[in-house]
Design a protein around this motif. Structure first.
Motif, PDB file in Angstrom:
ATOM      1  N   GLY A  25      35.885  37.516  47.568  1.00 31.40           N
ATOM      2  CA  GLY A  25      37.233  37.833  48.020  1.00 31.40           C
ATOM      3  C   GLY A  25      38.287  37.445  47.012  1.00 31.40           C
ATOM      4  N   ASN A  26      38.198  36.245  46.496  1.00 35.11           N
ATOM      5  CA  ASN A  26      39.162  35.758  45.508  1.00 35.11           C
ATOM      6  C   ASN A  26      39.069  36.565  44.217  1.00 35.11           C
ATOM      7  OD1 ASN A  26      41.182  34.005  44.565  1.00 35.11           O
ATOM      8  ND2 ASN A  26      39.660  32.696  43.603  1.00 35.11           N
ATOM      9  N   LEU A  27      37.853  36.849  43.783  1.00 39.21           N
ATOM     10  CA  LEU A  27      37.656  37.615  42.553  1.00 39.21           C
ATOM     11  C   LEU A  27      38.295  38.999  42.656  1.00 39.21           C
ATOM     12  CD1 LEU A  27      36.074  37.737  39.770  1.00 39.21           C
ATOM     13  CD2 LEU A  27      34.316  38.937  41.069  1.00 39.21           C
ATOM     14  N   ILE A  28      37.973  39.745  43.704  1.00 41.42           N
ATOM     15  CA  ILE A  28      38.492  41.109  43.848  1.00 41.42           C
ATOM     16  C   ILE A  28      40.003  41.111  44.061  1.00 41.42           C
ATOM     17  CG2 ILE A  28      38.417  43.211  45.258  1.00 41.42           C
ATOM     18  CD1 ILE A  28      35.993  42.830  43.392  1.00 41.42           C
ATOM     19  N   ALA A  29      40.517  40.201  44.881  1.00 41.80           N
ATOM     20  CA  ALA A  29      41.968  40.144  45.104  1.00 41.80           C
ATOM     21  C   ALA A  29      42.714  39.886  43.796  1.00 41.80           C
ATOM     22  CB  ALA A  29      42.317  39.081  46.137  1.00 41.80           C
ATOM     23  N   ASN A  30      42.193  39.000  42.956  1.00 44.58           N
ATOM     24  CA  ASN A  30      42.841  38.713  41.675  1.00 44.58           C
ATOM     25  C   ASN A  30      42.787  39.900  40.731  1.00 44.58           C
ATOM     26  OD1 ASN A  30      43.977  35.953  41.443  1.00 44.58           O
ATOM     27  ND2 ASN A  30      41.974  35.422  42.251  1.00 44.58           N
ATOM     28  N   TYR A  31      41.674  40.585  40.675  1.00 45.56           N
ATOM     29  CA  TYR A  31      41.585  41.766  39.821  1.00 45.56           C
ATOM     30  C   TYR A  31      42.459  42.903  40.353  1.00 45.56           C
ATOM     31  CZ  TYR A  31      38.255  40.047  36.431  1.00 45.56           C
ATOM     32  OH  TYR A  31      37.672  39.345  35.405  1.00 45.56           O
ATOM     33  N   LEU A  32      42.580  43.021  41.659  1.00 42.48           N
ATOM     34  CA  LEU A  32      43.479  44.026  42.226  1.00 42.48           C
ATOM     35  C   LEU A  32      44.918  43.779  41.783  1.00 42.48           C
ATOM     36  CD1 LEU A  32      42.066  44.320  45.850  1.00 42.48           C
ATOM     37  CD2 LEU A  32      42.335  46.230  44.237  1.00 42.48           C
ATOM     38  N   MET A  33      45.360  42.526  41.812  1.00 42.45           N
ATOM     39  CA  MET A  33      46.742  42.198  41.458  1.00 42.45           C
ATOM     40  C   MET A  33      47.052  42.478  39.988  1.00 42.45           C
ATOM     41  SD  MET A  33      48.505  41.532  44.052  1.00 42.45           S
ATOM     42  CE  MET A  33      49.970  41.025  43.167  1.00 42.45           C
ATOM     43  N   ARG A  34      46.053  42.565  39.156  1.00 47.71           N
ATOM     44  CA  ARG A  34      46.263  42.850  37.735  1.00 47.71           C
ATOM     45  C   ARG A  34      46.508  44.336  37.469  1.00 47.71           C
ATOM     46  NH1 ARG A  34      41.375  39.432  34.850  1.00 47.71           N
ATOM     47  NH2 ARG A  34      41.825  37.434  35.843  1.00 47.71           N
ATOM     48  N   LEU A  35      46.176  45.178  38.420  1.00 50.12           N
ATOM     49  CA  LEU A  35      46.257  46.621  38.201  1.00 50.12           C
ATOM     50  C   LEU A  35      47.681  47.141  38.357  1.00 50.12           C
ATOM     51  CD1 LEU A  35      43.130  47.842  40.204  1.00 50.12           C
ATOM     52  CD2 LEU A  35      43.365  47.681  37.727  1.00 50.12           C
ATOM     53  N   PRO A  36      48.113  48.012  37.439  1.00 51.38           N
ATOM     54  CA  PRO A  36      49.402  48.671  37.615  1.00 51.38           C
ATOM     55  C   PRO A  36      49.364  49.510  38.893  1.00 51.38           C
ATOM     56  CG  PRO A  36      48.483  49.117  35.423  1.00 51.38           C
ATOM     57  CD  PRO A  36      47.430  48.423  36.212  1.00 51.38           C
ATOM     58  N   GLY A  37      50.421  49.477  39.637  1.00 49.00           N
ATOM     59  CA  GLY A  37      50.498  50.258  40.861  1.00 49.00           C
ATOM     60  C   GLY A  37      50.127  49.492  42.113  1.00 49.00           C
ATOM     61  N   VAL A  38      49.542  48.307  41.962  1.00 45.47           N
ATOM     62  CA  VAL A  38      49.196  47.489  43.124  1.00 45.47           C
ATOM     63  C   VAL A  38      50.365  46.563  43.417  1.00 45.47           C
ATOM     64  CG1 VAL A  38      47.662  45.694  44.018  1.00 45.47           C
ATOM     65  CG2 VAL A  38      46.706  47.629  42.768  1.00 45.47           C
ATOM     66  N   LYS A  39      50.912  46.685  44.622  1.00 48.37           N
ATOM     67  CA  LYS A  39      52.058  45.864  45.030  1.00 48.37           C
ATOM     68  C   LYS A  39      51.620  44.570  45.697  1.00 48.37           C
ATOM     69  CE  LYS A  39      55.495  47.988  46.999  1.00 48.37           C
ATOM     70  NZ  LYS A  39      56.290  48.876  47.880  1.00 48.37           N
ATOM     71  N   PHE A  40      50.476  44.615  46.370  1.00 48.09           N
ATOM     72  CA  PHE A  40      50.017  43.457  47.143  1.00 48.09           C
ATOM     73  C   PHE A  40      48.505  43.516  47.272  1.00 48.09           C
ATOM     74  CE2 PHE A  40      48.605  41.890  51.287  1.00 48.09           C
ATOM     75  CZ  PHE A  40      49.064  40.588  51.242  1.00 48.09           C
ATOM     76  N   ALA A  41      47.869  42.368  47.150  1.00 46.02           N
ATOM     77  CA  ALA A  41      46.430  42.265  47.385  1.00 46.02           C
ATOM     78  C   ALA A  41      46.133  40.843  47.866  1.00 46.02           C
ATOM     79  CB  ALA A  41      45.630  42.557  46.121  1.00 46.02           C
ATOM     80  N   GLU A  75      36.511  46.399  36.461  1.00 41.27           N
ATOM     81  CA  GLU A  75      37.041  45.413  35.517  1.00 41.27           C
ATOM     82  C   GLU A  75      36.354  44.061  35.668  1.00 41.27           C
ATOM     83  OE1 GLU A  75      39.112  45.909  32.896  1.00 41.27           O
ATOM     84  OE2 GLU A  75      38.853  48.014  33.454  1.00 41.27           O
ATOM     85  N   ALA A  76      36.104  43.654  36.893  1.00 38.65           N
ATOM     86  CA  ALA A  76      35.407  42.383  37.119  1.00 38.65           C
ATOM     87  C   ALA A  76      34.009  42.432  36.516  1.00 38.65           C
ATOM     88  CB  ALA A  76      35.341  42.074  38.620  1.00 38.65           C
TER      89      ALA A  76
END
Length: 90
Positions: A25-41, A75-76
């Motif tokens: 959960g922590n891994l995917i949420a952090n990688y999501l936040m790095r992506l352009p276009g993601v406002k919240f994860a 990316e992960a």
């Protein structure tokens, strides 16, 4: 591991992952936040005795939530492959 979409909208998705806990959960949420276009994860583990997490993502519309999940996982995996290569040098 079992994945189920529990909520979905045009720019929002919530995915339940059975058989996983904080590590994924922590891994995917952090990688999501790095992506352009993601406002919240974020992610949560609703009950400490049940190995099940909820991962949430909201985008600005330039990327779909499902594409964001796929890109974050890719990316992960790339970073984990690089980590493994470096470990082999030790």
């Amino acid at each position: 591991m079992e994945i189920e979409v529990t909520r979905a909208g045009e720019n929002y998705a919530e995915i339940k992952v059975k058989g996983e806990e904080h590590t994924l959960g922590n891994l995917i949420a952090n990688y999501l936040m790095r992506l352009p276009g993601v406002k919240f994860a974020s992610y949560s583990m609703p009950h400490p005795l049940i190995n099940e997490i909820l991962i949430r993502v909201m985008t600005d519309g330039s990327i779909s939530p499902y594409e964001a999940f796929r890109k974050a996982a890719e990316e992960a995996l790339k970073d984990l492959d690089r980590f493994e290569e470096e470990l082999e040098k030790v």
